[in-house]
Structures are given as structure tokens and as C-alpha cells.
Write a protein that holds these residues in place. Structure first.
Motif, PDB file in Angstrom:
ATOM      1  N   THR A   1      50.336 -27.766  11.451  1.00 38.52           N
ATOM      2  CA  THR A   1      50.816 -27.439  10.086  1.00 38.52           C
ATOM      3  C   THR A   1      50.934 -28.942   9.999  1.00 38.52           C
ATOM      4  O   THR A   1      51.178 -29.881   9.384  1.00 38.52           O
ATOM      5  N   GLU A   2      52.104 -29.382  11.466  1.00 35.08           N
ATOM      6  CA  GLU A   2      52.496 -30.640  11.402  1.00 35.08           C
ATOM      7  C   GLU A   2      51.430 -31.853  12.099  1.00 35.08           C
ATOM      8  O   GLU A   2      52.117 -32.327  11.023  1.00 35.08           O
TER       9      GLU A   2
ATOM     10  N   GLY B   1      49.837 -31.845   8.542  1.00 33.31           N
ATOM     11  CA  GLY B   1      50.372 -32.952   7.800  1.00 33.31           C
ATOM     12  C   GLY B   1      50.865 -35.167   7.382  1.00 33.31           C
ATOM     13  O   GLY B   1      50.709 -34.870   6.527  1.00 33.31           O
ATOM     14  N   ARG B   2      50.688 -34.816   8.911  1.00 35.40           N
ATOM     15  CA  ARG B   2      50.772 -36.435   9.182  1.00 35.40           C
ATOM     16  C   ARG B   2      49.796 -37.150   9.596  1.00 35.40           C
ATOM     17  O   ARG B   2      50.181 -38.472   8.853  1.00 35.40           O
TER      18      ARG B   2
ATOM     19  N   SER C   1      47.269 -36.269   7.552  1.00 32.68           N
ATOM     20  CA  SER C   1      46.912 -36.718   6.193  1.00 32.68           C
ATOM     21  C   SER C   1      47.534 -37.860   5.154  1.00 32.68           C
ATOM     22  O   SER C   1      46.872 -38.112   4.849  1.00 32.68           O
ATOM     23  N   SER C   2      49.024 -37.979   5.139  1.00 34.16           N
ATOM     24  CA  SER C   2      49.143 -38.715   5.234  1.00 34.16           C
ATOM     25  C   SER C   2      49.205 -40.368   4.901  1.00 34.16           C
ATOM     26  O   SER C   2      48.893 -41.121   4.863  1.00 34.16           O
TER      27      SER C   2
ATOM     28  N   CYS D   1      42.952 -35.041   0.753  1.00 34.75           N
ATOM     29  CA  CYS D   1      42.708 -33.913   1.783  1.00 34.75           C
ATOM     30  C   CYS D   1      41.947 -32.710   0.730  1.00 34.75           C
ATOM     31  O   CYS D   1      42.869 -32.130  -0.447  1.00 34.75           O
TER      32      CYS D   1
ATOM     33  N   GLU E   1      49.992 -28.023   1.137  1.00 28.91           N
ATOM     34  CA  GLU E   1      51.352 -27.207   2.323  1.00 28.91           C
ATOM     35  C   GLU E   1      51.596 -25.977   2.492  1.00 28.91           C
ATOM     36  O   GLU E   1      51.400 -25.021   3.046  1.00 28.91           O
TER      37      GLU E   1
ATOM     38  N   ARG F   1      48.150 -24.111   3.736  1.00 25.74           N
ATOM     39  CA  ARG F   1      48.699 -24.199   5.469  1.00 25.74           C
ATOM     40  C   ARG F   1      49.450 -22.793   5.372  1.00 25.74           C
ATOM     41  O   ARG F   1      49.167 -22.308   6.479  1.00 25.74           O
ATOM     42  N   GLU F   2      50.418 -22.848   4.717  1.00 27.22           N
ATOM     43  CA  GLU F   2      51.136 -22.024   5.384  1.00 27.22           C
ATOM     44  C   GLU F   2      50.609 -20.701   5.288  1.00 27.22           C
ATOM     45  O   GLU F   2      50.612 -19.821   5.599  1.00 27.22           O
TER      46      GLU F   2
ATOM     47  N   THR G   1      38.547 -28.195   6.790  1.00 27.27           N
ATOM     48  CA  THR G   1      39.536 -28.898   5.743  1.00 27.27           C
ATOM     49  C   THR G   1      38.411 -30.702   5.829  1.00 27.27           C
ATOM     50  O   THR G   1      38.243 -30.926   7.319  1.00 27.27           O
TER      51      THR G   1
END
Length: 302
Positions: free
Chosen positions: A57-58, A61-62, A64-65, A75, A151, A154-155, A165
Motif C-alpha cells: 500500500t505504501e 501510494g509513493r 502513484s505520487s 492511476c 487509498e 486499496r484498503e 492497477t
């Protein structure tokens, strides 16, 4: 004697040879793929364990950013209908009421749409006493979450063996108009507390996305004679590691003409696949992994 001056141009890319540990926990595929980069990351199983999910997940997120900031990539998250298990059923039904979604088709290689079973076939299954799995009689439908809540998605759904993805270039046609909802209006109307109104509006404009028709032209041309075809909004490849090695370079280039990066939870590979063609994404991947190591994130398969 005239002094000889030698000018050395700056090195492009990274200044050192890469070691396999630089990609860890991803494992890069070796020989046979000169036109794209394919990575595999092992998991303990599907559903994945909590520690693995936290790391992935982390990472996503990174990643994607960085891809959004550096390359204006967006995304898009999809989920395999057949992986909505009893365990996920309540969460999926509850979340479905809060977001917009669109169901298309995923294909393993050139898999066809399964024909509707005949009365005789159903009778035979019932009389045989074997457990009937109706999922064998339906296509590999993919649910596209048009509401942009990566977010939350994914959760709820990451790590169950069904998440795909894609990172694609932005499409200006999907940009929603500016809404007239003032902060005071939002505070006074309960609907804004119960639902992501802005997300739903953005999801509605997502139906104008160019990737929909392009995906059908690339991956669904041999399905055009099927009666279901006009009602299928998109067709996407469900790629396993073996598909990359048996495909021609021309076919792999065809895949990446639709998306820039491809990340798929592969039950057959017992892990997660990551693939791309453009070399600049390798630097992004390495930077993200290095930043996670610096921040103390460790991936362990238990």
C-alpha cells in the motif's frame, strides 16, 4: 607542451551499476525481455498478510505520487469479479453504494467469452453431485472503480488476488467541470457527509475516457461477432509472467500502447507483477524503493 583538457559529459541516469538488491523486494526478470522490464514480488498467499499489505500500500501510494508529479500519469484501479469471495462480499456491496463503477472484460491471452450452459449441461452438473461453481460459466469480468479513491480501494481490495492497477496518460476529456457547491452549501446538506459527491461527478466524466474504446480495438477485435460485444465498455489483458515471455516484441508493444505501467496480482505466479517499457520509470521505481528503505519500511514474506 600544450595542456590537454578533457571534458567528460555528465552521466545519464544512475552513476553506479545496479545490484539485484536495489530492486528488492522486486525480482527483475532476466533474459528474453529486451524491450520491456518485468518484475515479480512474492507474497505469502492470497489474501496477503497484513505486513505485506502495509508495504505494498505504501509503495503504490509513493509510486502513484511520483508518476503523477513527474509524468502526469494517472492511476486506474480494477478488480476481478471472480475474486469477490464470501469474505469480500459485504465490503464490496457496501462500497458499491458509495462509488461509481463500470464492468468490462479481462482476458487471459485470447480467451473467449464462455458460452451460456445448456439445460442439459446444468442438469448433468446437478445430477453428478459435484459442487457447482457458476464462475466457470461467466467471463473474467473486471470492475473499474471510476470514482477516484485509490487509498480506500486499496484498503478494501488490495491483496485478494484480483486487483489490477494501470498507469495511463491523463485524458483532458475526463476532467469534470468546476462545481458551484460552496463550503456553506456542503455543510448544510447531509448528502455531502454521506457520499463523495465530487468523486461521483468525476466518475461520471470518466465514461468519456479514450482508453475504453482503444482497449476494445486492441484486445477485443476477435470478439466483435459475439452478441455481448456492444455492451462491453472495455477489454483488458490479464497478464501472467509467462505471457510476457511467449509474446512477440510486437505484441508487447501493443500492450504498452494502452498503458504505461502494469501492476497485476497474479494467483498463478504467487505474487505481484510490475511491468513497463520506458526506461525513465526504472529511475522512479528505484527512487521509491530507496526512499522506503530510508524510512524503515521492510518487506517480509512470512
Amino acid at each position: 607542451m600544450t595542456k590537454l583538457e578533457i571534458s567528460i559529459p555528465p552521466l545519464k541516469g544512475r552513476k553506479r551499476l545496479l545490484d539485484k538488491q536495489d530492486y528488492a523486494p522486486w525480482v527483475r526478470a532476466g533474459d528474453g525481455l529486451n524491450d520491456c522490464m518485468l518484475f515479480w514480488m512474492p507474497v505469502s498467499g492470497f489474501p496477503i498478510r497484513a505486513q505485506e499489505k502495509a508495504w505494498v500500500t505504501e509503495f503504490l501510494g509513493r509510486l502513484s505520487s511520483r508518476l503523477k508529479d513527474d509524468f502526469e500519469l494517472r492511476c486506474e484501479i480494477f478488480f476481478r469479479y471472480k475474486q469477490i469471495t464470501e469474505e469480500l462480499g459485504d465490503a464490496y456491496r457496501s462500497y458499491s453504494l458509495q462509488c461509481m463503477k463500470l464492468t468490462g472484460m479481462g482476458r487471459y491471452a485470447d480467451a473467449d467469452i464462455p458460452p451460456t450452459p445448456t439445460h442439459a449441461q446444468i442438469k448433468e452438473q446437478v445430477e453428478s453431485g459435484k459442487e457447482i461453481d457458476f464462475r466457470e460459466w461467466v467471463a473474467d469480468f473486471l470492475i473499474w472503480f471510476m470514482t477516484k479513491q485509490p487509498e480506500r480501494q486499496r484498503e478494501l481490495f488490495l491483496g485478494h488476488g484480483g486487483m489490477l492497477t494501470l498507469f495511463l496518460p491523463t485524458d483532458p476529456k475526463t476532467a469534470p467541470p468546476k462545481t458551484p457547491f460552496t463550503p456553506a452549501l456542503r455543510a448544510s446538506m447531509p448528502i455531502f457527509q454521506k457520499m463523495d459527491v465530487d468523486g461521483i461527478i468525476a466518475g461520471a466524466f470518466a465514461t468519456r475516457d479514450a482508453f475504453l474504446e482503444k482497449s476494445k480495438a486492441l484486445f477485443g477485435t476477435d470478439l466483435e461477432t459475439r452478441p455481448e460485444y456492444p455492451g462491453i465498455p472495455f477489454v483488458l489483458p490479464m497478464l501472467e509472467s509467462g505471457h510476457f515471455f511467449i509474446a512477440t516484441e510486437e505484441l508487447r508493444t501493443k500492450w504498452f500502447s494502452l498503458f504505461d505501467l502494469y501492476i497485476n496480482e497474479s494467483i498463478k505466479d504467487k505474487g505481484i507483477l510490475l511491468a513497463f517499457q520506458k526506461e525513465q520509470y526504472e529511475d522512479v521505481l528505484l527512487d521509491v524503493l530507496e526512499s522506503m528503505r530510508d524510512d524503515g519500511f521492510v518487506y517480509r514474506v512470512e
